[in-house]
Design a protein around this motif. Structure first.
Motif, PDB file in Angstrom:
ATOM      1  N   LEU A   1      -4.979 -12.298   9.686  1.00  0.00           N
ATOM      2  CA  LEU A   1      -6.254 -11.874   9.111  1.00  0.00           C
ATOM      3  C   LEU A   1      -7.112 -11.148  10.143  1.00  0.00           C
ATOM      4  O   LEU A   1      -7.713 -10.112   9.831  1.00  0.00           O
ATOM      5  CB  LEU A   1      -7.005 -13.088   8.557  1.00  0.00           C
ATOM      6  CG  LEU A   1      -8.364 -12.793   7.911  1.00  0.00           C
ATOM      7  CD1 LEU A   1      -8.212 -11.801   6.764  1.00  0.00           C
ATOM      8  CD2 LEU A   1      -9.033 -14.067   7.421  1.00  0.00           C
ATOM      9  N   ALA A   2      -7.157 -11.664  11.376  1.00  0.00           N
ATOM     10  CA  ALA A   2      -7.967 -11.030  12.423  1.00  0.00           C
ATOM     11  C   ALA A   2      -7.488  -9.610  12.702  1.00  0.00           C
ATOM     12  O   ALA A   2      -8.292  -8.683  12.863  1.00  0.00           O
ATOM     13  CB  ALA A   2      -7.929 -11.873  13.697  1.00  0.00           C
ATOM     14  N   ASN A   3      -6.170  -9.410  12.751  1.00  0.00           N
ATOM     15  CA  ASN A   3      -5.625  -8.072  12.989  1.00  0.00           C
ATOM     16  C   ASN A   3      -5.952  -7.124  11.844  1.00  0.00           C
ATOM     17  O   ASN A   3      -6.237  -5.944  12.063  1.00  0.00           O
ATOM     18  CB  ASN A   3      -4.109  -8.155  13.181  1.00  0.00           C
ATOM     19  CG  ASN A   3      -3.731  -8.734  14.531  1.00  0.00           C
ATOM     20  OD1 ASN A   3      -4.533  -8.740  15.460  1.00  0.00           O
ATOM     21  ND2 ASN A   3      -2.516  -9.240  14.638  1.00  0.00           N
ATOM     22  N   ASN A   4      -5.896  -7.621  10.610  1.00  0.00           N
ATOM     23  CA  ASN A   4      -6.213  -6.785   9.460  1.00  0.00           C
ATOM     24  C   ASN A   4      -7.691  -6.400   9.414  1.00  0.00           C
ATOM     25  O   ASN A   4      -8.039  -5.287   9.028  1.00  0.00           O
ATOM     26  CB  ASN A   4      -5.824  -7.504   8.162  1.00  0.00           C
ATOM     27  CG  ASN A   4      -4.413  -7.166   7.724  1.00  0.00           C
ATOM     28  OD1 ASN A   4      -4.160  -6.103   7.174  1.00  0.00           O
ATOM     29  ND2 ASN A   4      -3.489  -8.060   7.997  1.00  0.00           N
ATOM     30  N   LEU A   5      -8.545  -7.336   9.813  1.00  0.00           N
ATOM     31  CA  LEU A   5      -9.983  -7.067   9.792  1.00  0.00           C
ATOM     32  C   LEU A   5     -10.443  -6.330  11.047  1.00  0.00           C
ATOM     33  O   LEU A   5     -11.555  -5.802  11.089  1.00  0.00           O
ATOM     34  CB  LEU A   5     -10.762  -8.372   9.661  1.00  0.00           C
ATOM     35  CG  LEU A   5     -10.525  -9.188   8.380  1.00  0.00           C
ATOM     36  CD1 LEU A   5     -11.388 -10.456   8.396  1.00  0.00           C
ATOM     37  CD2 LEU A   5     -10.834  -8.364   7.141  1.00  0.00           C
TER      38      LEU A   5
ATOM     39  N   ILE B   1      -5.517  -4.664   1.766  1.00  0.00           N
ATOM     40  CA  ILE B   1      -6.697  -5.086   2.515  1.00  0.00           C
ATOM     41  C   ILE B   1      -7.374  -3.888   3.166  1.00  0.00           C
ATOM     42  O   ILE B   1      -8.606  -3.744   3.130  1.00  0.00           O
ATOM     43  CB  ILE B   1      -6.312  -6.138   3.574  1.00  0.00           C
ATOM     44  CG1 ILE B   1      -5.904  -7.453   2.896  1.00  0.00           C
ATOM     45  CG2 ILE B   1      -7.471  -6.389   4.540  1.00  0.00           C
ATOM     46  CD1 ILE B   1      -5.312  -8.474   3.847  1.00  0.00           C
ATOM     47  N   GLN B   2      -6.587  -2.980   3.756  1.00  0.00           N
ATOM     48  CA  GLN B   2      -7.155  -1.815   4.420  1.00  0.00           C
ATOM     49  C   GLN B   2      -7.874  -0.896   3.441  1.00  0.00           C
ATOM     50  O   GLN B   2      -8.952  -0.370   3.727  1.00  0.00           O
ATOM     51  CB  GLN B   2      -6.061  -1.045   5.175  1.00  0.00           C
ATOM     52  CG  GLN B   2      -5.476  -1.795   6.357  1.00  0.00           C
ATOM     53  CD  GLN B   2      -6.540  -2.298   7.321  1.00  0.00           C
ATOM     54  OE1 GLN B   2      -7.436  -1.552   7.729  1.00  0.00           O
ATOM     55  NE2 GLN B   2      -6.468  -3.569   7.674  1.00  0.00           N
TER      56      GLN B   2
ATOM     57  N   TYR C   1      -9.858   6.955  -0.883  1.00  0.00           N
ATOM     58  CA  TYR C   1      -8.816   6.331  -1.699  1.00  0.00           C
ATOM     59  C   TYR C   1      -9.344   6.177  -3.119  1.00  0.00           C
ATOM     60  O   TYR C   1     -10.402   5.591  -3.348  1.00  0.00           O
ATOM     61  CB  TYR C   1      -8.438   4.961  -1.131  1.00  0.00           C
ATOM     62  CG  TYR C   1      -7.480   4.210  -2.023  1.00  0.00           C
ATOM     63  CD1 TYR C   1      -6.162   4.626  -2.156  1.00  0.00           C
ATOM     64  CD2 TYR C   1      -7.920   3.108  -2.759  1.00  0.00           C
ATOM     65  CE1 TYR C   1      -5.278   3.943  -2.974  1.00  0.00           C
ATOM     66  CE2 TYR C   1      -7.035   2.438  -3.585  1.00  0.00           C
ATOM     67  CZ  TYR C   1      -5.725   2.856  -3.677  1.00  0.00           C
ATOM     68  OH  TYR C   1      -4.875   2.176  -4.503  1.00  0.00           O
ATOM     69  N   THR C   2      -8.635   6.711  -4.085  1.00  0.00           N
ATOM     70  CA  THR C   2      -9.115   6.722  -5.466  1.00  0.00           C
ATOM     71  C   THR C   2      -8.280   5.851  -6.391  1.00  0.00           C
ATOM     72  O   THR C   2      -8.509   5.811  -7.591  1.00  0.00           O
ATOM     73  CB  THR C   2      -9.119   8.158  -6.034  1.00  0.00           C
ATOM     74  OG1 THR C   2      -7.791   8.694  -5.931  1.00  0.00           O
ATOM     75  CG2 THR C   2     -10.094   9.024  -5.263  1.00  0.00           C
ATOM     76  N   GLY C   3      -7.262   5.159  -5.852  1.00  0.00           N
ATOM     77  CA  GLY C   3      -6.413   4.309  -6.699  1.00  0.00           C
ATOM     78  C   GLY C   3      -7.124   3.028  -7.073  1.00  0.00           C
ATOM     79  O   GLY C   3      -8.240   2.746  -6.634  1.00  0.00           O
ATOM     80  N   LYS C   4      -6.488   2.231  -7.909  1.00  0.00           N
ATOM     81  CA  LYS C   4      -7.069   0.985  -8.374  1.00  0.00           C
ATOM     82  C   LYS C   4      -6.781  -0.122  -7.373  1.00  0.00           C
ATOM     83  O   LYS C   4      -5.688  -0.252  -6.862  1.00  0.00           O
ATOM     84  CB  LYS C   4      -6.469   0.600  -9.730  1.00  0.00           C
ATOM     85  CG  LYS C   4      -7.015  -0.712 -10.265  1.00  0.00           C
ATOM     86  CD  LYS C   4      -6.358  -1.059 -11.582  1.00  0.00           C
ATOM     87  CE  LYS C   4      -6.862  -2.415 -12.071  1.00  0.00           C
ATOM     88  NZ  LYS C   4      -6.229  -2.819 -13.327  1.00  0.00           N
ATOM     89  N   ILE C   5      -7.794  -0.895  -7.089  1.00  0.00           N
ATOM     90  CA  ILE C   5      -7.650  -2.089  -6.270  1.00  0.00           C
ATOM     91  C   ILE C   5      -7.939  -3.292  -7.139  1.00  0.00           C
ATOM     92  O   ILE C   5      -9.015  -3.414  -7.690  1.00  0.00           O
ATOM     93  CB  ILE C   5      -8.603  -2.072  -5.048  1.00  0.00           C
ATOM     94  CG1 ILE C   5      -8.319  -0.867  -4.165  1.00  0.00           C
ATOM     95  CG2 ILE C   5      -8.497  -3.362  -4.265  1.00  0.00           C
ATOM     96  CD1 ILE C   5      -9.238  -0.745  -2.994  1.00  0.00           C
TER      97      ILE C   5
END
Length: 401
Positions: free
Chosen positions: A235-239, A383-384, A396-400
């Motif tokens: 999680l820390a690396n992703n954030l 996450i990104q 980014y225009t896709g659905k999340i």
């Protein structure tokens, strides 16, 4: 997930979900997501795909089987499945932490224990395994996962349960945030998948705090002990933030309630002063060590303390959590909907739930198609994309979701 429904991919067999009463509410949410997912896919298919015999039962009104586990007056039980399961890809789901279900034994009312639910799980498998094309087991909280290793003369319950399920013919075991995923070494030739709800945590966190700044100067991920290091590092690396760790100093000369009591929580890491401290772990049981960690962080002048745990068991009730919230030691607690919690928790100001039903539906769908699980997980990328949008980058225009 559009590539799953290509002409080259077809389901392994008609999909069915066998939901034990302990996981009925979760299964109904998963079923609703699957039905919507399949209907949208069916509408986008060409005529040859729709007419294929391999797509029989592709998009029904429900995937749930009609089943029950009635008990005799002596407490003995059986599984009864009213629907046909011949040739189906069956997913049996049970929540072994759900203590709210009851049954009678010689006139006495008993609450179902993890052992009771596990026995019912085996009964369902026993009633269907001979006829189903494949049986897969979904245990969000892995049975006996806290007894995953032994020292001296102790039973190794989780490993024994996994081997038993394999011998019964179960092909795949699906779980979330296992206490120690290395327990899968007990069944090295069987399917064992351990999924993480990290994306769901980040999504829920930003929903509760939409203006939260996430960078090294404002946030820090905290591992409450050495066992939670891997999930905290991820999680820390992703954030893109720093990480700290507490380790529990225990008194090994004593055993209290089956464990060595904690003497102190020692902290390793940079200063948390003025930062949001994000504590990450697999479960909250009584919450004692988690609350001690939160208090330590606030005493070190953390601006916010937020707890993210996959499973909220709250075995000692909510009183201590209410007290710590009122004293300002914790700001919020996020857990998933993957295990049972009493309705009272939804009235708590400090509580937020991360819904993983759609995530689990995507996992089941990918299993049914026998395709790479990457299509269902893609945690880092999702996450990104979510963080970029939260920071104001709308490229980014896709659905999340």
């Amino acid at each position: 997930m559009a590539d799953i429904y290509s002409n080259q991919n077809v389901p392994a067999a008609p999909l069915k979900i066998a939901a034990h009463v302990s996981a009925r509410s979760l299964a109904e949410e998963v079923d609703a997501s699957l039905v919507e997912m399949r209907r949208k896919a069916y509408a986008s298919m060409n005529d040859s795909q729709r007419d294929s015999l391999l797509l029989r039962g592709f998009s029904p009104d429900t995937f749930l089987l009609n089943l029950s586990c009635p008990r005799f007056g002596s407490g003995e039980a059986k599984a009864v499945v009213a629907d046909s399961v011949r040739g189906v890809d069956e997913f049996v789901i049970a929540d072994i932490t759900n203590y709210s279900n009851t049954y009678n034994v010689n006139g006495f009312l008993n609450h179902m224990s993890p052992d009771d639910i596990y026995q019912d799980l085996k009964r369902i498998i026993g009633a269907t395994a001979a006829r189903a094309h494949r049986v897969n087991v979904i245990m969000p909280f892995l049975y006996e996962s806290r007894q995953h290793k032994r020292t001296k003369r102790e039973s190794l319950d989780c490993a024994m349960a996994l081997r038993e399920l394999k011998l019964m013919g179960v092909k795949n075991i699906i779980t979330f945030d296992a206490h120690d995923p290395r327990v899968q070494n007990s069944i090295p030739l069987s399917g064992f998948d351990n999924f993480m709800p990290t994306y769901s945590f980040v999504k829920t966190l930003l929903k509760r705090y939409p203006d939260m700044e996430i960078n090294k100067d404002t946030m820090m991920v905290i591992s409450p002990d050495e066992g939670a290091m891997d999930r905290s590092v991820y999680l820390a690396n992703n954030l893109g933030v720093d990480m700290g760790m507490f380790y529990k100093r225990r008194d090994y000369s004593k055993v209290v309630n089956g464990r060595n009591p904690i003497v102190a929580h020692e902290f390793l890491g940079n200063s948390v002063e003025g930062k949001t401290a994000l504590i990450v772990d697999d479960m909250i049981s009584s919450g004692e060590s988690m609350l001690d960690t939160a208090k330590e962080l606030k005493e070190r002048k953390a601006s916010k303390v937020i707890v993210c745990c996959t499973f909220g068991l709250f075995t000692a009730g909510f009183e201590k959590f209410d007290e710590f919230y009122e004293k300002g030691y914790i700001d919020s607690i996020i857990t998933t909907n993957l295990n049972y919690k009493p309705m009272e928790i939804y009235t708590k100001k400090w509580y937020e739930e991360a819904n993983c039903s759609q995530y689990l539906a995507s996992i089941i769908n990918s299993f049914n198609y026998d395709v790479s699980m990457q299509a269902a997980t893609l945690g880092t990328e999702r996450i990104q994309k979510l963080l970029n949008r939260q920071r104001g980058d709308y490229s980014y225009t896709g659905k999340i979701g």
